[in-house]
Design a protein around this motif. Structure first.
Motif, PDB file in Angstrom:
ATOM      1  N   ALA A  16       0.847  -1.196   0.000  1.00 19.16           N
ATOM      2  CA  ALA A  16       0.000   0.000   0.000  1.00 19.16           C
ATOM      3  C   ALA A  16       0.883   1.247   0.000  1.00 19.16           C
ATOM      4  N   GLY A  17       1.958   1.210   0.786  1.00 19.25           N
ATOM      5  CA  GLY A  17       2.886   2.342   0.848  1.00 19.25           C
ATOM      6  C   GLY A  17       3.581   2.575  -0.478  1.00 19.25           C
ATOM      7  N   LEU A  18       3.937   1.486  -1.166  1.00 23.04           N
ATOM      8  CA  LEU A  18       4.601   1.616  -2.472  1.00 23.04           C
ATOM      9  C   LEU A  18       3.674   2.292  -3.471  1.00 23.04           C
ATOM     10  N   LEU A  90      25.392  -2.266  -8.929  1.00 24.83           N
ATOM     11  CA  LEU A  90      25.495  -1.557 -10.215  1.00 24.83           C
ATOM     12  C   LEU A  90      24.547  -2.178 -11.245  1.00 24.83           C
ATOM     13  N   MET A  91      24.485  -3.537 -11.266  1.00 24.97           N
ATOM     14  CA  MET A  91      23.571  -4.218 -12.198  1.00 24.97           C
ATOM     15  C   MET A  91      22.126  -3.898 -11.855  1.00 24.97           C
ATOM     16  N   PHE A  92      21.789  -4.006 -10.581  1.00 23.47           N
ATOM     17  CA  PHE A  92      20.426  -3.712 -10.143  1.00 23.47           C
ATOM     18  C   PHE A  92      20.031  -2.283 -10.522  1.00 23.47           C
ATOM     19  N   GLY A  93      20.903  -1.321 -10.235  1.00 21.74           N
ATOM     20  CA  GLY A  93      20.591   0.072 -10.528  1.00 21.74           C
ATOM     21  C   GLY A  93      20.348   0.310 -12.014  1.00 21.74           C
ATOM     22  N   ALA A  94      21.158  -0.366 -12.851  1.00 21.78           N
ATOM     23  CA  ALA A  94      20.999  -0.193 -14.300  1.00 21.78           C
ATOM     24  C   ALA A  94      19.611  -0.663 -14.745  1.00 21.78           C
ATOM     25  N   GLY A  95      19.168  -1.818 -14.219  1.00 26.28           N
ATOM     26  CA  GLY A  95      17.836  -2.321 -14.560  1.00 26.28           C
ATOM     27  C   GLY A  95      16.740  -1.438 -13.997  1.00 26.28           C
ATOM     28  N   TRP A  96      16.955  -0.946 -12.800  1.00 27.92           N
ATOM     29  CA  TRP A  96      15.993  -0.068 -12.131  1.00 27.92           C
ATOM     30  C   TRP A  96      15.809   1.221 -12.928  1.00 27.92           C
ATOM     31  N   GLY A  97      16.930   1.790 -13.400  1.00 28.87           N
ATOM     32  CA  GLY A  97      16.851   3.011 -14.179  1.00 28.87           C
ATOM     33  C   GLY A  97      16.229   2.786 -15.552  1.00 28.87           C
ATOM     34  N   LEU A  98      16.568   1.636 -16.149  1.00 31.48           N
ATOM     35  CA  LEU A  98      16.082   1.353 -17.506  1.00 31.48           C
ATOM     36  C   LEU A  98      14.563   1.247 -17.565  1.00 31.48           C
ATOM     37  N   VAL A  99      13.950   0.571 -16.601  1.00 34.87           N
ATOM     38  CA  VAL A  99      12.493   0.408 -16.648  1.00 34.87           C
ATOM     39  C   VAL A  99      11.759   1.114 -15.504  1.00 34.87           C
ATOM     40  N   GLY A 100      12.424   1.324 -14.366  1.00 37.19           N
ATOM     41  CA  GLY A 100      11.782   2.053 -13.270  1.00 37.19           C
ATOM     42  C   GLY A 100      11.083   1.177 -12.249  1.00 37.19           C
ATOM     43  N   LEU A 101      11.383  -0.124 -12.274  1.00 42.06           N
ATOM     44  CA  LEU A 101      10.781  -1.017 -11.277  1.00 42.06           C
ATOM     45  C   LEU A 101      11.863  -1.708 -10.466  1.00 42.06           C
ATOM     46  N   CYS A 102      11.669  -1.783  -9.149  1.00 41.82           N
ATOM     47  CA  CYS A 102      12.525  -2.615  -8.312  1.00 41.82           C
ATOM     48  C   CYS A 102      11.649  -3.771  -7.791  1.00 41.82           C
ATOM     49  N   PRO A 103      12.222  -4.734  -7.072  1.00 46.36           N
ATOM     50  CA  PRO A 103      11.457  -5.952  -6.761  1.00 46.36           C
ATOM     51  C   PRO A 103      10.119  -5.747  -6.034  1.00 46.36           C
ATOM     52  N   GLY A 104      10.093  -4.896  -5.004  1.00 45.93           N
ATOM     53  CA  GLY A 104       8.838  -4.682  -4.259  1.00 45.93           C
ATOM     54  C   GLY A 104       7.714  -4.166  -5.146  1.00 45.93           C
TER      55      GLY A 104
ATOM     56  N   ILE B  55       4.262 -12.017   0.376  1.00 43.27           N
ATOM     57  CA  ILE B  55       4.105 -11.668  -1.042  1.00 43.27           C
ATOM     58  C   ILE B  55       2.625 -11.521  -1.405  1.00 43.27           C
ATOM     59  N   ALA B  56       1.778 -12.381  -0.813  1.00 39.30           N
ATOM     60  CA  ALA B  56       0.336 -12.272  -1.071  1.00 39.30           C
ATOM     61  C   ALA B  56      -0.184 -10.916  -0.605  1.00 39.30           C
ATOM     62  N   GLY B  57       0.241 -10.481   0.582  1.00 35.91           N
ATOM     63  CA  GLY B  57      -0.165  -9.169   1.080  1.00 35.91           C
ATOM     64  C   GLY B  57       0.337  -8.061   0.163  1.00 35.91           C
ATOM     65  N   LEU B  58       1.591  -8.198  -0.272  1.00 36.73           N
ATOM     66  CA  LEU B  58       2.232  -7.204  -1.143  1.00 36.73           C
ATOM     67  C   LEU B  58       1.482  -7.071  -2.479  1.00 36.73           C
ATOM     68  N   ALA B  59       0.999  -8.183  -3.004  1.00 35.33           N
ATOM     69  CA  ALA B  59       0.329  -8.155  -4.309  1.00 35.33           C
ATOM     70  C   ALA B  59      -1.153  -7.798  -4.189  1.00 35.33           C
ATOM     71  N   LEU B  60      -1.793  -8.181  -3.084  1.00 39.95           N
ATOM     72  CA  LEU B  60      -3.258  -8.037  -3.008  1.00 39.95           C
ATOM     73  C   LEU B  60      -3.729  -6.757  -2.324  1.00 39.95           C
ATOM     74  N   VAL B  61      -3.054  -6.328  -1.261  1.00 39.51           N
ATOM     75  CA  VAL B  61      -3.544  -5.171  -0.517  1.00 39.51           C
ATOM     76  C   VAL B  61      -3.566  -3.878  -1.360  1.00 39.51           C
ATOM     77  N   PRO B  62      -2.550  -3.637  -2.236  1.00 36.78           N
ATOM     78  CA  PRO B  62      -2.638  -2.436  -3.077  1.00 36.78           C
ATOM     79  C   PRO B  62      -3.922  -2.374  -3.913  1.00 36.78           C
TER      80      PRO B  62
END
Lengths: 146, 142
Positions: A16-18, A90-104, B55-62
């Motif tokens: 929700a915060g993201l 450095l690899m992670f940042g390059a991918g993050w900048g290229l598309v704008g998504l990180c794992p969360g 992960i379920a919370g992360l994907a569903l709550v938003p």
């Protein structure tokens, strides 16, 4: 069962915060990284806002031996800035900048991210599958080079 | 713009509270790449159910928040799918190699003055900034 609920709550509040912060909007992320373009400072507020309560939490954790559910709290972090940390970041940042998504945010936005979001998530998971082999290769190469 | 930094701050506080809750209640560091990666390469298989619940919370709550949120919710992902695949691979391999991403190294690391967290954040910000310069301004592919 209780653990599953508390993990769901943590993940849910994170997601929700993201969304609220704008981290799932790749244009905002790239706008923040684009210091020579039309710079968007929003993400500085996101990071600052997230670090504040977490600094308090680390302070509370330092005075406790165990978490509420009984688990041992994480120990002191390592302090070595090694090759894998630098190269990986450095690899992670390059991918993050290229598309704008990180794992969360990649997971948090999966229900409305469309084909692009799904393709990104699959590629990211594939990257995580090959990462241990990549790490082994890298370590072997470094050892060979002395 | 004026209202967007407020949303950034509010969302940031929510992320920080989630990380605090995960630390103090569950006893874990809230790092997205570690939670997902531990499932993918099975290194964290002993806690798979908790990881799946997170992960379920992360994907569903938003999804529940989205209808009441008034600002733009589109992800605006580039239509260049080659870029998307390449970026996804880099993020997957890179975060596992570095043992953390924006949440683990950034939020959880910096807040405890971890040298590795601060170092990682400096390096991914530098390469992220360079990637935008190269791919957006020089090559114009995104």
């Amino acid at each position: 069962m209780l653990r599953l609920i508390t993990n769901f709550i943590a993940g849910g509040l994170f997601g929700a915060g993201l969304l609220v912060s704008g981290m799932t909007n790749t244009r905002k992320v790239q706008g923040w990284l684009d210091i020579f373009g039309d710079w968007d400072p929003t993400l500085a507020f996101v990071l600052g806002g997230a670090i504040l309560p977490m600094a308090v939490a680390w302070n509370i954790a330092a005075r406790r031996a165990r978490a509420v559910l009984g688990d041992e709290l994480p120990g002191k972090p390592g302090s070595e800035i090694d090759r894998n940390l630098v190269l990986g970041s450095l690899m992670f940042g390059a991918g993050w900048g290229l598309v704008g998504l990180c794992p969360g945010p990649a997971i948090a936005s999966i229900t409305w991210g469309g084909v692009g979001g799904l393709v990104f998530l699959i590629a990211m998971l594939a990257g995580m599958v090959v990462a241990p082999a990549f790490r082994t290769r890298l370590n072997a190469m470094a050892a060979a080079l002395g | 713009m004026q209202i967007e930094w407020i949303w950034g701050l509010v969302g940031g506080l929510m992320i920080g509270l989630a990380a605090s809750f995960h630390l103090l209640v569950n006893g874990r560091i809230m790092g997205a790449s570690g939670i997902i990666g531990g499932l993918v390469d099975r290194s964290g298989w002993s806690t798979w159910a908790e990881r799946v619940a997170f992960i379920a919370g992360l994907a569903l709550v938003p999804l529940l928040v989205k209808p009441v949120y008034t600002v733009v919710v589109e992800t605006n992902i580039t239509e260049n799918l080659y870029a998307v695949v390449f970026a996804g691979l880099l993020v997957g391999v890179g975060t596992r190699l570095a043992n953390g991403c924006t949440s683990g190294h950034g939020v959880c690391g910096i807040s405890r003055f971890s040298l590795r967290g601060i170092g990682a954040t400096i390096f991914y910000l530098i390469s992220g900034g360079l990637a935008v310069i190269v791919f957006r301004h020089l090559l114009e592919v995104i």
